[in-house]
Design a protein around this motif. Structure first.
Motif, mmCIF file in Angstrom:
data_model
loop_
_atom_site.group_PDB
_atom_site.id
_atom_site.type_symbol
_atom_site.label_atom_id
_atom_site.label_comp_id
_atom_site.label_asym_id
_atom_site.label_seq_id
_atom_site.Cartn_x
_atom_site.Cartn_y
_atom_site.Cartn_z
ATOM 1 N N VAL A 20 0.834 -1.198 0.000
ATOM 2 C CA VAL A 20 0.000 0.000 0.000
ATOM 3 C C VAL A 20 0.875 1.257 0.000
ATOM 4 C CG1 VAL A 20 -1.877 1.230 1.146
ATOM 5 C CG2 VAL A 20 -1.732 -1.279 1.312
ATOM 6 N N ASP A 61 1.112 5.500 0.273
ATOM 7 C CA ASP A 61 0.512 6.781 0.652
ATOM 8 C C ASP A 61 0.758 7.786 -0.477
ATOM 9 O OD1 ASP A 61 -0.090 5.600 3.035
ATOM 10 O OD2 ASP A 61 1.146 6.919 4.268
ATOM 11 N N HIS A 117 -4.191 9.713 -4.524
ATOM 12 C CA HIS A 117 -4.068 8.245 -4.633
ATOM 13 C C HIS A 117 -4.607 7.720 -5.956
ATOM 14 C CE1 HIS A 117 -8.187 8.776 -3.250
ATOM 15 N NE2 HIS A 117 -8.455 7.486 -3.470
ATOM 16 N N ASP A 154 -11.299 7.029 -0.727
ATOM 17 C CA ASP A 154 -10.419 6.594 0.358
ATOM 18 C C ASP A 154 -9.422 5.517 -0.035
ATOM 19 O OD1 ASP A 154 -11.693 8.275 2.278
ATOM 20 O OD2 ASP A 154 -13.344 6.836 2.370
ATOM 21 N N TRP A 155 -9.561 4.986 -1.243
ATOM 22 C CA TRP A 155 -8.727 3.810 -1.561
ATOM 23 C C TRP A 155 -8.778 3.534 -3.062
ATOM 24 C CZ3 TRP A 155 -5.619 0.855 1.546
ATOM 25 C CH2 TRP A 155 -5.165 -0.362 1.042
ATOM 26 N N THR A 160 -7.301 0.175 -5.712
ATOM 27 C CA THR A 160 -6.604 -1.106 -5.822
ATOM 28 C C THR A 160 -6.309 -1.408 -7.273
ATOM 29 O OG1 THR A 160 -7.812 -1.979 -3.908
ATOM 30 C CG2 THR A 160 -6.697 -3.585 -5.309
ATOM 31 N N GLY A 162 -2.148 -1.256 -3.400
ATOM 32 C CA GLY A 162 -3.189 -0.374 -2.904
ATOM 33 C C GLY A 162 -2.666 1.049 -2.771
ATOM 34 N N GLN A 221 -3.710 4.871 -0.852
ATOM 35 C CA GLN A 221 -4.598 5.576 0.059
ATOM 36 C C GLN A 221 -4.193 7.046 0.138
ATOM 37 O OE1 GLN A 221 -4.271 3.497 3.774
ATOM 38 N NE2 GLN A 221 -2.294 4.405 4.307
ATOM 39 N N ASP A 231 -0.389 -4.926 3.878
ATOM 40 C CA ASP A 231 -1.608 -5.538 4.398
ATOM 41 C C ASP A 231 -1.435 -7.049 4.349
ATOM 42 O OD1 ASP A 231 -2.856 -3.160 4.899
ATOM 43 O OD2 ASP A 231 -4.225 -3.239 3.188
#
Length: 262
Positions: A34, A36, A40, A61-62, A64, A74, A76, A219
């Motif tokens: 993931v 930052d 994103h 918020d996300w 993939t 991912g 974020q 994750d």
């Protein structure tokens, strides 16, 4: 960046573990690397375009994406994201991707056209920065695929200790051991290779302090959080503030945050 000797890196497909002893205290499975980023969605598009993969999900918020070679990335939002300034030790990268390509200069040019910058390199690799400032390495390799991820590479002041933590946590085995770098891997499957590079005076993340950003995190999926958490803590993890309906935040022995997903 510390590089494992080329004689140790597979020049075709990553080798099977074979007779190497696979970790017996597997707690979970690596699910996602993931990133930052201040934007994103834009960073997810950069990696989709770089790898030729596909985006499977995106909201505010996300995001993939999945690469053709089976990695799940991912992204974020981090509105106050402080980007790495590699190789400045005061603004460390924390983690990066090592990417294998048959023609390094061709892929370097394409990455630059997509918004990456070349910031360093060596005889067989170029160090790039993505549009959010995260470094990644393009490494020359004999292969049929135009591009593929070899490993996620983690900075640490104790490469052997951090490698041993993930070896046990993810049920992997040591494939290379050196003074400056370690390599652990799974027996088979995508997302099965991890590198650990020795960094003197490593400036660890202090999540959620934005002055000491995590940059990337992992994750990891587990079947039963009530069984997985004490095992992870016994291996050297630290519980951090932050949790949701199906996730909890921890730090590895080097200070890198990771999430157990259940």
């Amino acid at each position: 960046m510390t590089q494992i000797p080329q004689t140790e890196i597979p020049q075709t497909d990553a080798p099977k573990v074979g007779t190497l002893k696979v970790g017996t205290l597997k707690v979970g499975t690596l699910k996602t690397v993931v990133f930052d980023a201040p934007d994103h969605r834009a960073l997810a598009k950069f990696y989709v375009d770089l790898f030729g993969g596909e985006q499977s999900f995106a909201d505010d918020d996300w995001a993939t994406i999945h690469t053709p070679d089976g990695w799940r990335l991912g992204f974020q939002p981090a509105p106050d994201h402080v980007p790495p300034r590699w190789p400045d030790p005061d603004a460390p990268q924390q983690m990066h991707l090592d990417i294998q390509v048959p023609d390094r200069e061709v892929v370097t040019k394409r990455a630059e056209q997509l918004g990456a910058s070349r910031i360093g390199g060596g005889e067989t690799w170029n160090v790039m920065a993505d549009p959010a400032g995260h470094p990644f390495c393009l490494c020359t390799n004999k292969q049929d695929e135009p591009i593929r991820i070899f490993a996620v590479n983690i900075d640490t002041s104790d490469s052997k200790g951090t490698a041993a933590f993930y070896e046990a946590l993810l049920g992997m085995s040591v494939k290379y051991e050196g003074d400056e770098a370690m390599w652990v891997g799974a027996e088979s499957g995508p997302m099965g290779e991890m590198l650990f590079q020795q960094v003197k005076d490593h400036r660890a993340p202090r999540w959620p302090d934005p002055a000491y950003p995590q940059q990337l995190h992992l994750d990891i999926t587990v079947e039963d959080i009530d069984e997985a958490e004490p095992k992870a803590l016994a291996l050297g993890a630290t519980r951090l503030p932050g949790e949701g309906d199906n996730w909890r935040v921890y730090a590895d022995p080097a200070g890198h945050p990771f999430c157990l997903i259940f």
